[in-house]
Write a protein that holds these residues in place. Sequence first.
Motif, short mmCIF file in Angstrom:
data_model
loop_
_atom_site.label_atom_id
_atom_site.label_comp_id
_atom_site.label_asym_id
_atom_site.label_seq_id
_atom_site.Cartn_x
_atom_site.Cartn_y
_atom_site.Cartn_z
N ASN A 1 0.83 -1.21 0.00
CA ASN A 1 0.00 0.00 0.00
C ASN A 1 0.86 1.26 0.00
O ASN A 1 0.53 2.23 -0.68
N GLU A 2 1.95 1.22 0.72
CA GLU A 2 2.83 2.39 0.74
C GLU A 2 3.52 2.58 -0.60
O GLU A 2 3.68 3.70 -1.08
N LEU A 3 3.91 1.49 -1.26
CA LEU A 3 4.49 1.59 -2.60
C LEU A 3 3.49 2.18 -3.58
O LEU A 3 3.86 2.98 -4.45
N LYS A 4 2.21 1.82 -3.45
CA LYS A 4 1.18 2.36 -4.34
C LYS A 4 1.06 3.87 -4.22
O LYS A 4 0.75 4.55 -5.19
N THR A 5 1.31 4.43 -3.03
CA THR A 5 1.25 5.89 -2.88
C THR A 5 2.35 6.57 -3.69
O THR A 5 2.26 7.75 -3.98
N HIS A 6 3.37 5.80 -4.06
CA HIS A 6 4.47 6.31 -4.90
C HIS A 6 4.33 5.82 -6.34
O HIS A 6 5.30 5.87 -7.10
N GLN A 7 3.14 5.34 -6.70
CA GLN A 7 2.84 4.82 -8.04
C GLN A 7 3.78 3.67 -8.44
O GLN A 7 4.21 3.57 -9.59
N ILE A 8 4.08 2.80 -7.49
CA ILE A 8 4.92 1.64 -7.75
C ILE A 8 4.07 0.39 -7.56
O ILE A 8 3.53 0.16 -6.48
N GLU A 9 3.96 -0.40 -8.61
CA GLU A 9 3.25 -1.67 -8.53
C GLU A 9 4.22 -2.74 -8.04
O GLU A 9 5.41 -2.69 -8.35
N SER A 10 3.69 -3.69 -7.29
CA SER A 10 4.57 -4.72 -6.73
C SER A 10 3.89 -6.08 -6.75
O SER A 10 2.66 -6.18 -6.75
N ARG A 11 4.74 -7.11 -6.77
CA ARG A 11 4.29 -8.50 -6.67
C ARG A 11 5.16 -9.19 -5.64
O ARG A 11 6.33 -8.85 -5.47
N ILE A 12 4.58 -10.17 -4.96
CA ILE A 12 5.30 -10.90 -3.92
C ILE A 12 5.65 -12.29 -4.45
O ILE A 12 4.79 -12.96 -5.02
N TYR A 13 6.90 -12.67 -4.25
CA TYR A 13 7.37 -13.98 -4.71
C TYR A 13 8.23 -14.63 -3.63
O TYR A 13 8.94 -13.94 -2.90
N GLU A 14 8.19 -15.94 -3.60
CA GLU A 14 9.25 -16.66 -2.90
C GLU A 14 10.41 -16.65 -3.87
O GLU A 14 10.22 -16.72 -5.08
N ILE A 15 11.59 -16.56 -3.39
CA ILE A 15 12.75 -16.30 -4.24
C ILE A 15 13.07 -17.42 -5.22
O ILE A 15 13.75 -17.21 -6.21
N SER A 16 12.57 -18.60 -5.02
CA SER A 16 12.97 -19.75 -5.82
C SER A 16 12.74 -19.57 -7.32
O SER A 16 11.63 -19.66 -7.81
N GLY A 17 13.80 -19.28 -8.04
CA GLY A 17 13.79 -19.35 -9.49
C GLY A 17 13.18 -18.21 -10.27
O GLY A 17 13.03 -18.35 -11.47
N VAL A 18 12.81 -17.09 -9.67
CA VAL A 18 12.19 -16.02 -10.45
C VAL A 18 13.04 -14.75 -10.52
O VAL A 18 12.56 -13.71 -10.92
N LEU A 19 14.30 -14.84 -10.14
CA LEU A 19 15.15 -13.65 -10.15
C LEU A 19 15.19 -12.97 -11.50
O LEU A 19 15.17 -11.74 -11.59
N ASP A 20 15.24 -13.73 -12.59
CA ASP A 20 15.35 -13.13 -13.91
C ASP A 20 14.04 -12.51 -14.40
O ASP A 20 14.02 -11.76 -15.35
#
Length: 164
Positions: free
Chosen positions: A56-75
Amino acid sequence: MFELIKATGMAASTAIAQGPSDASYLVHHGASAPATLCIEYNPDTQVADLLPAIQNELKTHQIESRIYEISGVLDQCPIWLKYSAYMEWDTPPFSSTYQPFMSRAMFTLQRSNGEIIGSSGYELGAELQMGKWSGTRNKIARAIHALVKGEIKTAQNTTNGAQP
């Protein structure tokens, strides 16, 4: 008269305990705020409402976000936000029951190759413990602002962050 003094003191301590929190430990390398980023899920952080507060705080800065477990999605994500938070227990004003509160949180923005873009944090002030019982989002708001904007925003002034 004693009751008035007692009530005034309790109101003041409640206001102090729920006041806004400042960012700390700002390091920023001059990158502009990303439009999107991925958040690395930290299973060791036990603050239940921290991830929604971050998003929610990122959205106030117009930043979209997604949550991931780190396994294999770094790229898949060029920018990552990593976090940690710590809890303590105490009794809030007007209560005799111990409750948890977030006492510290650290945030790091980095590129998928590991290059750090910036870091910022929240730490409960030692003096008067300002903001101890305020909500998680209120506690992290200025730390997230500092992280993405590279400046510390306080109630009285705004100063530029360090840029090595």
